[in-house]
Design a protein around this motif. Structure first.
Motif, short mmCIF file in Angstrom:
data_model
loop_
_atom_site.label_atom_id
_atom_site.label_comp_id
_atom_site.label_asym_id
_atom_site.label_seq_id
_atom_site.Cartn_x
_atom_site.Cartn_y
_atom_site.Cartn_z
N ALA A 251 0.83 -1.21 0.00
CA ALA A 251 0.00 0.00 0.00
C ALA A 251 0.87 1.26 0.00
CB ALA A 251 -0.93 -0.01 1.21
N GLY A 252 2.17 1.09 -0.15
CA GLY A 252 3.05 2.26 -0.29
C GLY A 252 3.82 2.64 0.96
N ALA A 253 3.79 1.78 2.01
CA ALA A 253 4.46 2.14 3.27
C ALA A 253 5.97 2.15 3.12
CB ALA A 253 4.06 1.15 4.37
N MET A 254 6.59 2.94 3.97
CA MET A 254 8.06 3.05 4.00
C MET A 254 8.65 1.96 4.89
SD MET A 254 10.82 4.77 3.40
CE MET A 254 11.25 6.48 3.53
N PRO A 255 9.50 1.10 4.33
CA PRO A 255 10.18 0.14 5.23
C PRO A 255 11.20 0.89 6.07
CG PRO A 255 10.91 -0.16 2.94
CD PRO A 255 9.93 0.98 2.94
N CYS A 256 11.35 0.52 7.32
CA CYS A 256 12.38 1.19 8.12
C CYS A 256 12.85 0.28 9.25
CB CYS A 256 11.89 2.52 8.66
SG CYS A 256 10.84 2.39 10.07
N GLY A 257 13.98 0.67 9.83
CA GLY A 257 14.52 -0.09 10.95
C GLY A 257 15.52 -1.13 10.52
N ASN A 258 15.80 -2.05 11.44
CA ASN A 258 16.91 -3.01 11.32
C ASN A 258 16.41 -4.30 10.65
OD1 ASN A 258 19.09 -4.59 13.82
ND2 ASN A 258 19.41 -4.24 11.65
N TRP A 259 16.25 -4.25 9.32
CA TRP A 259 15.68 -5.39 8.60
C TRP A 259 16.58 -6.62 8.65
CZ3 TRP A 259 11.25 -6.30 5.33
CH2 TRP A 259 10.27 -5.32 5.47
N SER A 260 17.86 -6.44 8.89
CA SER A 260 18.74 -7.61 8.98
C SER A 260 18.92 -8.04 10.44
CB SER A 260 20.09 -7.30 8.36
OG SER A 260 20.67 -6.20 9.03
N ALA A 441 0.29 6.33 12.99
CA ALA A 441 -0.11 6.20 11.57
C ALA A 441 1.09 5.70 10.75
CB ALA A 441 -0.59 7.53 11.03
N VAL A 442 0.81 4.84 9.78
CA VAL A 442 1.88 4.30 8.92
C VAL A 442 2.25 5.36 7.88
CG1 VAL A 442 2.44 2.50 7.24
CG2 VAL A 442 1.10 1.93 9.28
N ILE A 443 3.56 5.56 7.73
CA ILE A 443 4.09 6.60 6.84
C ILE A 443 4.46 5.97 5.49
CG2 ILE A 443 5.98 8.26 6.59
CD1 ILE A 443 3.93 8.91 8.81
N ASN A 444 4.13 6.68 4.41
CA ASN A 444 4.45 6.12 3.09
C ASN A 444 5.85 6.55 2.63
OD1 ASN A 444 4.31 8.64 1.93
ND2 ASN A 444 2.33 8.32 0.92
N THR A 445 6.21 6.10 1.44
CA THR A 445 7.58 6.36 0.97
C THR A 445 7.80 7.84 0.65
OG1 THR A 445 6.80 5.55 -1.16
CG2 THR A 445 8.19 4.06 0.12
N ASP A 446 6.74 8.64 0.59
CA ASP A 446 6.91 10.09 0.42
C ASP A 446 6.95 10.80 1.77
OD1 ASP A 446 6.85 9.89 -2.34
OD2 ASP A 446 4.65 9.90 -2.36
N GLY A 447 6.87 10.03 2.85
CA GLY A 447 6.94 10.65 4.18
C GLY A 447 5.60 11.15 4.68
N VAL A 448 4.51 10.70 4.06
CA VAL A 448 3.17 11.18 4.41
C VAL A 448 2.38 10.03 5.03
CG1 VAL A 448 1.03 12.10 3.39
CG2 VAL A 448 3.26 12.79 2.48
N PRO A 449 1.54 10.28 6.06
CA PRO A 449 0.73 9.18 6.62
C PRO A 449 -0.23 8.61 5.57
CG PRO A 449 0.65 11.13 8.04
CD PRO A 449 1.35 11.55 6.78
N LEU A 453 -4.50 4.06 8.01
CA LEU A 453 -3.65 2.90 8.31
C LEU A 453 -2.73 3.18 9.51
CD1 LEU A 453 -3.03 0.01 7.42
CD2 LEU A 453 -1.16 0.89 6.02
N TYR A 454 -2.79 2.29 10.49
CA TYR A 454 -2.02 2.43 11.74
C TYR A 454 -1.29 1.12 12.01
CZ TYR A 454 -5.04 6.47 12.10
OH TYR A 454 -5.68 7.65 11.82
N ALA A 455 -0.28 1.19 12.88
CA ALA A 455 0.48 -0.03 13.17
C ALA A 455 1.01 -0.01 14.59
CB ALA A 455 1.65 -0.16 12.19
N ALA A 456 1.20 -1.22 15.14
CA ALA A 456 1.73 -1.35 16.50
C ALA A 456 2.35 -2.72 16.69
CB ALA A 456 0.61 -1.16 17.53
N GLY A 457 3.27 -2.79 17.65
CA GLY A 457 3.85 -4.08 18.01
C GLY A 457 5.09 -4.40 17.19
#
Ligand SMILES: Cc1cc2nc3c(=O)[nH]c(=O)nc-3n(C[C@H](O)[C@H](O)[C@H](O)COP(=O)(O)OP(=O)(O)OC[C@H]3O[C@@H](n4cnc5c(N)ncnc54)[C@H](O)[C@@H]3O)c2cc1C
Length: 494
Positions: A251-260, A441-449, A453-457
């Protein structure tokens, strides 16, 4: 399309249920979609001991959380304090200062108020006497910043959250896996789900993703964590296969954090492929700071005592995975076996005992006996026995002169009977995930919510890198679950 809900929560663990309860508080109609059947509900949260890392300034804060604390318990226990700045420092230090400061600050500063909120809903808490406190001069003393657990551990936490959710009028659908988000140019409109082979579309004004990481997906583990991660055991739920992360990315969300990166521990070498609810977290073996760990060559490979186990256990699974044929033996002698946690005394344990070190060397399956005996001799000779041993503090009782020193709690291994436990790498959860803002709120790859769509955990990225302070997973699910649920409920009702 079926009738719309205000909020759909995807997942059935602690983060999901805290989200659902918070959304319901704003008057929203809420549907929880849990991939597991009812008797396996609750995700990784149910496999836990229910330990929750919370900032508190002393026993008075704890008494608000645990009104059942007796005067006798208060008198016989040194609960100490775990102020917010210490929690924040611990989180920054173990993540090598990569944790997102805003997320970390939110987690820490809202930890106590969120637990009090859970308590107000009916969740009960207790001190972790069994695992986080040792008795010194007749008084219990807590150590390592971890003092409170949910009543009845993870199973108790999950049971009470489900009871509270059902009482609050939250609808729960089991054996229902979210497949895709329904989206249009204005954002998220609902979720496509499959319930026992039947696919359906459910409309919603807002969706909270709380469906865990990708730890139970061998293909994604290998793809993102790297070669060898297909070989590990999964400590908890078999349902956390990364669906929430995938759906959000689509849906266009930005992946972030320590994927490895991930949380992974020493776990019984003969444990099953996925967690077993009858054993819970009993396959873990977390008392290695009081002994040593050796690999197939008989050699030590980590400083077992570099810090309290709360700050090393989550990264030592990876260290074990990196050893030849991915296993280690933990070795203890009689001087410390009384300190071993209760998980060392479960029935399904890979354990050997011996009266001499030579006999033990012959019993350590897949270990070079000569290498082991030489390593023990070097280690024993290096222990600084003049420094007193104290399990409650970083006692500085170290080795000197080894290529790999042990920094604290170094005891010679010379008093029979000797005990050894075989472990491999058990993955707990993955660290990479989605970017969220202060409203969850989940942020997309343009930096916009992404609207609705929300996320937790576990699937929130940017909080944990390389390592993790014990008890923070549940706390993160509760804090960010409550935030995401509140925002989702409000946006659905506005
Ligand atoms: C053995 C063990 C011991 C642990 N001990 C502790 C501890 O003492 N303290 C602590 O803080 N942390 C502990 N942790 C870590 C902790 O469990 C997690 O960090 C935390 O529970 C994550 O909560 P969550 O709600 O994000 O995920 P989970 O509790 O895993 O919930 C995810 C849910 O999503 C569901 N799901 C997955 N995919 C879908 C889909 N497509 N559609 C619908 N539902 C889906 C799953 O069935 C599950 O119900 C432990 C973990 C394990 C495995």
């Amino acid at each position: 399309m079926a009738d719309p809900y205000d909020v759909i929560v995807v997942g059935g663990g602690n983060a999901a249920l805290c989200s659902a309860l918070a959304a319901r508080e704003s008057g929203a109609s809420v549907l929880v979609i849990e991939a597991a059947p009812e008797d396996e509900r609750g995700g990784n949260s149910r496999f836990t001991a229910g330990a929750m890392r919370v900032a508190y300034n002393g026993v008075d804060d704890l008494a608000r959380l645990m009104p059942d604390l007796t005067d006798e318990e208060k008198a016989n226990t040194d609960f100490g304090a775990y102020p917010e700045d210490q929690f924040y420092d611990d989180l920054c230090r173990v993540t090598q200062y990569r944790t997102n400061p805003k997320l970390a600050e939110t987690l820490v500063s809202r930890s106590l108020e969120t637990m009090l909120w859970m308590r107000s809903k009916g969740v009960r808490f207790a001190p972790i006497y069994g695992r986080q406190a040792f008795k010194v001069d007749g008084r219990f003393k807590f150590w390592g910043g971890l003092t409170v657990e949910a009543w009845g551990g993870g199973p108790g936490l999950i049971d009470s959250l489900y009871t509270i959710a059902q009482r609050a009028g939250i609808e729960i659908r089991y054996e229902s896996r979210a497949l895709d988000l329904i989206t249009d140019d204005d954002g998220v409109r609902g979720v496509a789900i499959r319930t026992r082979g039947q696919t359906s579309m459910i409309e919603a004004r807002a969706v909270v993703l709380a469906s865990g990481g990708f730890e139970a997906n061998a293909e994604w583990r290998t793809r993102y964590l790297g070669p060898g991660w297909d070989l590990v055991k999964v400590r908890g739920s078999r349902f956390n296969t990364g669906d929430g992360i995938r759906m959000a990315l689509e849906a266009g969300a930005m992946p972030c954090g320590n994927w490895s990166g991930c949380h992974a521990v020493g776990w019984d070498r003969n444990a099953p492929e996925f967690g077993d609810l009858a054993v819970g977290d009993g396959f873990q073996k977390h008392s290695y700071p009081f002994g040593i760990m050796v690999n197939a060559r008989g050699n030590r490979f980590v400083d077992e005592g570099v810090d309290f186990r709360n700050y090393t256990y989550a990264k030592y699974g990876r260290a074990i995975l990196e050893q030849p044929t991915q296993f280690a033996w933990q070795i203890f002698d009689q001087k410390v076996t009384h300190l071993l946690r209760d998980e060392y005394r479960i029935k399904r344990v890979t354990k050997v005992s011996a009266q001499t070190l030579e006999e033990l060397a012959g019993k350590l399956e897949d270990v070079d006996p000569k290498g082991f005996l030489a390593e023990i001799a070097r280690y024993n000779a290096a222990v600084q026995t003049s420094i007193p041993f104290n399990p409650n503090i970083k006692d500085g009782r170290c080795t000197r002169g080894l290529a790999l020193e042990k920094s604290n709690w170094a005891n010679t291994i010379d008093t029979p009977p000797f005990e050894a436990y075989a472990v491999t790498c058990g993955i707990t959860f993955t660290f990479g995930g989605l970017r969220i803002n202060g409203d969850g709120a989940v942020i997309n790859t343009d930096g916009v919510p992404i609207h609705g769509l929300y996320a937790a955990g576990e699937l929130v990225g940017d909080l944990f890198y390389f390592n993790y302070p014990g008890g923070t997973g549940l706390m993160s699910g509760s804090v960010f679950g409550r935030i995401a649920g509140t925002s989702a409920g409000r946006s659905a009702k506005s």
